[in-house]
Design a protein around this motif. Structure first.
Motif, PDB file in Angstrom:
ATOM      1  N   HIS A   1       0.842  -1.185   0.055  1.00  0.00           N
ATOM      2  CA  HIS A   1       0.205  -0.039  -0.144  1.00  0.00           C
ATOM      3  C   HIS A   1       0.828   1.348  -0.226  1.00  0.00           C
ATOM      4  CE1 HIS A   1      -3.999  -1.899   1.384  1.00  0.00           C
ATOM      5  NE2 HIS A   1      -3.650  -2.243   0.545  1.00  0.00           N
TER       6      HIS A   1
ATOM      7  N   PRO B   1      -6.719   0.815  -5.347  1.00  0.00           N
ATOM      8  CA  PRO B   1      -6.987  -0.546  -5.741  1.00  0.00           C
ATOM      9  C   PRO B   1      -6.021  -1.080  -6.904  1.00  0.00           C
ATOM     10  CG  PRO B   1      -8.984   0.837  -5.652  1.00  0.00           C
ATOM     11  CD  PRO B   1      -7.692   1.933  -5.447  1.00  0.00           C
ATOM     12  N   GLN B   2      -5.840  -2.187  -6.897  1.00  0.00           N
ATOM     13  CA  GLN B   2      -4.984  -2.915  -7.803  1.00  0.00           C
ATOM     14  C   GLN B   2      -5.470  -4.016  -8.629  1.00  0.00           C
ATOM     15  OE1 GLN B   2      -1.719  -1.679  -8.682  1.00  0.00           O
ATOM     16  NE2 GLN B   2      -2.341   0.043  -7.518  1.00  0.00           N
TER      17      GLN B   2
ATOM     18  N   SER C   1     -10.305 -13.241  -2.539  1.00  0.00           N
ATOM     19  CA  SER C   1      -9.923 -11.969  -2.343  1.00  0.00           C
ATOM     20  C   SER C   1     -10.197 -11.755  -0.847  1.00  0.00           C
ATOM     21  CB  SER C   1     -10.732 -10.922  -2.914  1.00  0.00           C
ATOM     22  OG  SER C   1     -10.201 -10.917  -4.408  1.00  0.00           O
TER      23      SER C   1
ATOM     24  N   GLN D   1      -7.614  -9.061   0.417  1.00  0.00           N
ATOM     25  CA  GLN D   1      -7.310  -8.150  -0.875  1.00  0.00           C
ATOM     26  C   GLN D   1      -8.585  -7.748  -1.401  1.00  0.00           C
ATOM     27  OE1 GLN D   1      -4.955  -6.288  -1.548  1.00  0.00           O
ATOM     28  NE2 GLN D   1      -2.998  -7.336  -0.860  1.00  0.00           N
TER      29      GLN D   1
ATOM     30  N   GLU E   1     -10.254  -4.908  -1.512  1.00  0.00           N
ATOM     31  CA  GLU E   1     -10.478  -3.731  -2.266  1.00  0.00           C
ATOM     32  C   GLU E   1      -9.610  -3.857  -3.773  1.00  0.00           C
ATOM     33  OE1 GLU E   1      -6.493  -4.048  -0.060  1.00  0.00           O
ATOM     34  OE2 GLU E   1      -8.347  -4.620   0.229  1.00  0.00           O
ATOM     35  N   SER E   2      -9.291  -5.114  -3.955  1.00  0.00           N
ATOM     36  CA  SER E   2      -8.396  -5.107  -5.443  1.00  0.00           C
ATOM     37  C   SER E   2      -9.113  -5.869  -6.231  1.00  0.00           C
ATOM     38  CB  SER E   2      -6.939  -5.413  -5.178  1.00  0.00           C
ATOM     39  OG  SER E   2      -6.097  -4.360  -4.382  1.00  0.00           O
TER      40      SER E   2
END
Length: 429
Positions: free
Chosen positions: A53, A60-61, A85, A90, A92-93
């Motif tokens: 981060h 977001p990735q 996820s 993760q 948020e990605s």
């Protein structure tokens, strides 16, 4: 997943944006040409989530998860009930599930009619379309590639290439049948695999097949041109570019093209010119594994490029007293807070911090490289960037395995050399 094509330049490729992932906020958008973060076991190698981060600005990735790197987690992910996820924290990605890790060399052979072999931590596991889709429903990725046979490269026979294309059609149809009925995969997008090795006719058939099912696909996944791992850095460019150029000309322009592998910066630029939109970060990861810091310049005004090395070996004793960052002007955490001498020391003492610092730098450098690519595509000057990068001094890598400090390339302990004393004799002239 939605793709908007914004610009098509005459000689430099395409600019676009990815968005529309149902699980994320509508504002989440990714500019292309883009990078997908390569992961192992659900996380970026060497980096904690907090460090990642810090590196990416907590934006977001796009996260790439490979089947051979996560198959051992299937039971735990099912028990979690929150998808892959959620299990790896993760959410948020954007999660993208592929069959094989592009940084790990494929094990050829083991071909069977109705299954695709995947080699994970627990050995080989054969997947049918049914068992694969059962795993996909448990993982619930935002984007995934259906089961396909992409085990081909430049040395594959015509028969192997034909089998690859035929078996892929069967697997994809079976997977799509499950996908259309699945409640758990309603928001997931599917990428259509383009296979056929280096055979143009088979590639054309593969394109025609995915086009018949175009309503089921949000994009395309070009595969089967190398055996993953270090082989992607050594692939013959001319035949690969010929195939990719032919495929991209046949594919519709309104959907993104994905192509993964540890390609050199020069080859990445050539692929961008030919219309590939999305790549992955297996190249900076493999350079980290080789103890190398990326050093290539993507500033076309840099007049020192002809004498500049494309990468630096941090185990080399020449850095033992160099108290500067890896790359002059680099603003990454590793370069602004640490030095080559310190990292060299960390490698010699086998400290875990060494690859962490190197991974931070290499990922930052690679993301900045892609920002430069997007600027040059917008200005239609990618040709100038290719010419600039081709001027670098290329540092050879002896093999694909990093040498441990204090050891030879075969792993043997290095002994200190003992000076040989030679008795001087007087010679009459």
């Amino acid at each position: 997943m939605k793709f908007v094509l914004e610009t098509v330049s005459k000689c430099s490729g395409r600019l676009g944006s990815l968005s529309g992932v149902d699980r994320l906020a509508s504002s989440a958008k990714f500019q292309t040409p883009a990078l997908v973060l390569h992961t192992k076991g659900g996380s970026v190698p060497h980096l904690s989530k907090e460090v990642l981060h810090y590196l990416t600005g907590a934006e977001p990735q796009l996260m790439q998860y490979s089947l051979n790197g996560t198959v051992h987690m299937e039971e735990a992910v099912r028990g979690c009930g929150d998808g892959l996820s959620g299990f790896v924290a993760q959410k948020e990605s954007v999660s993208l599930l592929v069959l094989r890790d592009p940084a790990e060399p494929c094990q050829p052979g083991y071909h069977e009619k109705d299954v695709v072999p995947v080699f994970g931590r627990s050995g080989r596991k054969n997947f049918t379309a049914e068992s694969y889709m059962s795993l996909v429903e448990a993982f619930r990725p935002d984007v995934y590639v259906p089961l396909f046979d992409g085990d081909t490269d430049g040395g594959s026979s015509k028969k192997r290439e034909q089998r690859s294309q035929e078996r892929t059609e069967t697997f994809v149809e079976q997977c799509l049948e499950v996908h259309r009925k699945s409640e758990k995969l309603k928001g997931a997008s599917v990428l259509g695999p383009i296979v056929g090795g280096y055979n143009k006719k088979l590639r054309e058939k593969s394109v025609q097949f995915v086009e018949r099912l175009k309503d089921d696909f949000a994009g395309y996944f070009i595969a089967g041109l190398h055996s993953n791992g270090i082989s992607a850095t050594e692939v013959k460019e001319a035949p690969l570019l010929d195939i990719v150029s032919s495929v991209c000309q046949q594919l519709p322009s309104e959907k993104p093209r994905f192509m993964f592998g540890a390609f050199t910066p020069q080859l990445v630029l050539e692929l961008v010119v030919r219309g590939v939109d999305i790549f992955d970060t297996s190249y900076p990861y493999l350079k980290t594994q080789q103890n190398r810091a990326l050093n290539f310049s993507f500033d076309t005004s840099d007049s020192t490029v002809a004498t500049r090395k494309n990468e630096l070996d941090l185990t080399d004793a020449c850095w033992a007293e160099d108290f500067t960052g890896f790359v002059d002007g680099c603003q990454c955490l590793a370069c602004t807070k640490h030095t080559k001498a310190y990292t060299h020391h960390l490698y010699n003492t086998r400290e875990m911090l060494a690859p962490i610092l190197l991974m931070i730098h290499n990922l930052h450098h690679y993301f900045e490289f892609f920002k430069a690519i997007r600027r040059h595509v917008a200005q239609d000057t990618v040709g100038e960037l290719i010419a600039h990068i081709n001027k670098h001094v290329i540092v050879p890598v002896t093999d694909g395995v990093a040498k441990e400090p204090g050891k030879s390339l075969d792993g043997a302990e290095l002994k200190e050399s003992v000076p040989v004393q030679v008795e001087a004799k007087r010679v009459k002239v």
